[in-house]
Design an enzyme around this catalytic site. Structure first.
Site, PDB file in Angstrom:
ATOM      1  N   CYS A  98       1.016  -1.451   0.094  1.00  0.00           N
ATOM      2  CA  CYS A  98       0.403   0.388  -0.502  1.00  0.00           C
ATOM      3  C   CYS A  98       0.882   1.396   0.331  1.00  0.00           C
ATOM      4  O   CYS A  98       1.319   1.863  -0.814  1.00  0.00           O
ATOM      5  CB  CYS A  98      -0.819   0.102   0.958  1.00  0.00           C
ATOM      6  SG  CYS A  98      -2.065   1.097   1.216  1.00  0.00           S
ATOM      7  N   ARG A 135     -12.895   5.998  -0.339  1.00  0.00           N
ATOM      8  CA  ARG A 135     -11.452   4.840  -0.143  1.00  0.00           C
ATOM      9  C   ARG A 135     -11.718   3.576  -0.444  1.00  0.00           C
ATOM     10  O   ARG A 135     -12.821   3.786  -0.496  1.00  0.00           O
ATOM     11  CB  ARG A 135     -10.849   5.276   1.955  1.00  0.00           C
ATOM     12  CG  ARG A 135     -10.484   6.060   2.004  1.00  0.00           C
ATOM     13  CD  ARG A 135     -10.072   5.949   3.331  1.00  0.00           C
ATOM     14  NE  ARG A 135      -8.764   5.029   3.217  1.00  0.00           N
ATOM     15  CZ  ARG A 135      -7.595   5.639   3.450  1.00  0.00           C
ATOM     16  NH1 ARG A 135      -7.150   6.728   3.097  1.00  0.00           N
ATOM     17  NH2 ARG A 135      -6.740   5.228   3.576  1.00  0.00           N
ATOM     18  N   HIS A 212      -3.319  -5.236   2.555  1.00  0.00           N
ATOM     19  CA  HIS A 212      -3.233  -6.117   3.624  1.00  0.00           C
ATOM     20  C   HIS A 212      -3.253  -7.357   3.708  1.00  0.00           C
ATOM     21  O   HIS A 212      -3.694  -7.308   2.789  1.00  0.00           O
ATOM     22  CB  HIS A 212      -3.574  -4.638   4.671  1.00  0.00           C
ATOM     23  CG  HIS A 212      -3.277  -3.431   4.162  1.00  0.00           C
ATOM     24  ND1 HIS A 212      -1.586  -3.159   4.818  1.00  0.00           N
ATOM     25  CD2 HIS A 212      -3.979  -2.781   4.175  1.00  0.00           C
ATOM     26  CE1 HIS A 212      -1.682  -1.525   4.267  1.00  0.00           C
ATOM     27  NE2 HIS A 212      -2.875  -1.316   3.733  1.00  0.00           N
TER      28      HIS A 212
HETATM   29  N1  GLN Z   1      -1.980   6.931   1.921  1.00  0.00           N
HETATM   30  C1  GLN Z   1      -1.740   5.924   1.417  1.00  0.00           C
HETATM   31  C2  GLN Z   1      -3.884   6.223   0.679  1.00  0.00           C
HETATM   32  O1  GLN Z   1      -4.259   6.513   1.704  1.00  0.00           O
HETATM   33  C3  GLN Z   1      -1.233   4.149   1.750  1.00  0.00           C
HETATM   34  C4  GLN Z   1      -2.926   4.171   2.849  1.00  0.00           C
HETATM   35  C5  GLN Z   1      -2.068   2.431   2.948  1.00  0.00           C
HETATM   36  O2  GLN Z   1      -1.005   2.318   3.179  1.00  0.00           O
HETATM   37  N2  GLN Z   1      -3.132   1.422   4.075  1.00  0.00           N
HETATM   38  O3  GLN Z   1      -3.439   5.580  -0.306  1.00  0.00           O
END
Ligand code: GLN
Length: 269
Positions: A98, A135, A212
């Site tokens: 990520c 998101r 993840h």
């Molecule tokens: N900052 C990044 C985003 O929101 C990474 C998030 C993450 O590592 N889960 O895209």
């Protein structure tokens, strides 16, 4: 196998551990320990001498929120960036989740603030469309298609089985690939951007993913591929890992795939 040992480099453990990716470190350590392979975990962070980056045999990088990620991206420049880049270009394996692939790419445009330059190791860019845009969150399932990784994994599976990864994604950034292989094809979830059907990226032996979970305990096959590749790379000999009892992980994968209405993708236990 007790004559073998691995140095596991962990990128910015305190800044990049927001999403549980330390589970990847624990998984690699444990699966090595069960086989008598010694593992030393080496933090790679602000305090680390750039030369230390050259001493590791496998690298793990986890996710982070934008603010912590920005601190890392500003620190991982110059000599440290050069050492990490040359290690990964030389084929040492790694798993980057990520926020980590975002910093290995050309740049990251956060939800707020200025574009931040990345290492440019992966030909990809990431843009966060803004804090008001939803998101990409949820379970993700994808077929690993990158070569030669997918072929290596198929050889470790039973005849005819596809290498399927299961994870959980949570990112605002949308990643767009340039001249780099995707890691796999999305079956369920968003993957890199929710538009083009690709998930992650693969460069030499480096796995970049939005997954993840953490990824490795949910997908022990990928953990073993990383260990095997790290040992082969370090000792320059054909090394076959002893198999472990992964029935619990296999059952957990089957249960999740059933819940996601993808039961046919489960391996036989
Ligand atoms: N900052 C990044 C985003 O929101 C990474 C998030 C993450 O590592 N889960 O895209």
């Amino acid at each position: 196998m007790s004559e073998f040992e691995l140095r596991l480099g962990w990128l910015y453990p305190t800044l990049m551990s927001t999403y549980g990716d330390r589970g990847n470190v624990i998984c690699l350590q444990q699966r090595c320990q069960w086989r008598g392979i010694a593992v030393t975990v080496v933090p790679l962070d602000q305090e680390t001498d750039p030369e230390t980056f050259k001493t590791v045999d496998v690298v793990v990088g986890g996710g982070a929120q934008d603010r912590q990620q920005e601190i890392v991206m500003r620190d991982l420049q110059g000599a440290k960036a050069d050492r990490l880049r040359s290690q990964l270009d030389a084929g040492i394996p790694g798993v980057f989740t990520c926020g980590s692939p975002q910093l290995l790419g050309k740049y990251y445009e956060p939800g707020e603030g200025q574009r931040i330059e990345g290492l440019g190791l992966l030909d990809l860019v990431t843009k966060h469309p803004g804090l008001n845009v939803p998101r990409c969150i949820g379970n993700v399932v994808f077929e690993l298609t990158a070569t030669p990784l997918a072929d290596d994994l198929k050889a470790m599976l039973e005849e005819g089985q596809k290498p399927i990864a299961i994870g959980f994604e949570n990112h605002g950034g949308r990643t767009y690939l340039g001249d780099v292989q995707p890691l796999g094809k999305v079956i369920k979830g968003y993957g890199n951007n929710g538009e083009d059907g690709w998930e992650g990226a693969f460069h030499r032996n480096a796995i970049a993913t939005y997954s993840h979970g953490p990824l490795l305990p949910k997908n022990p096959l990928i953990a073993d591929w990383l260990i095997q590749t790290a040992l082969r790379q370090k000792y320059q000999q054909a090394i076959e890992l002893t198999s472990l009892d992964d029935r619990l992980a296999t059952q957990a994968r089957a249960a999740l795939l059933k819940r996601l209405e993808l039961p046919t993708l489960a391996e036989k236990s």
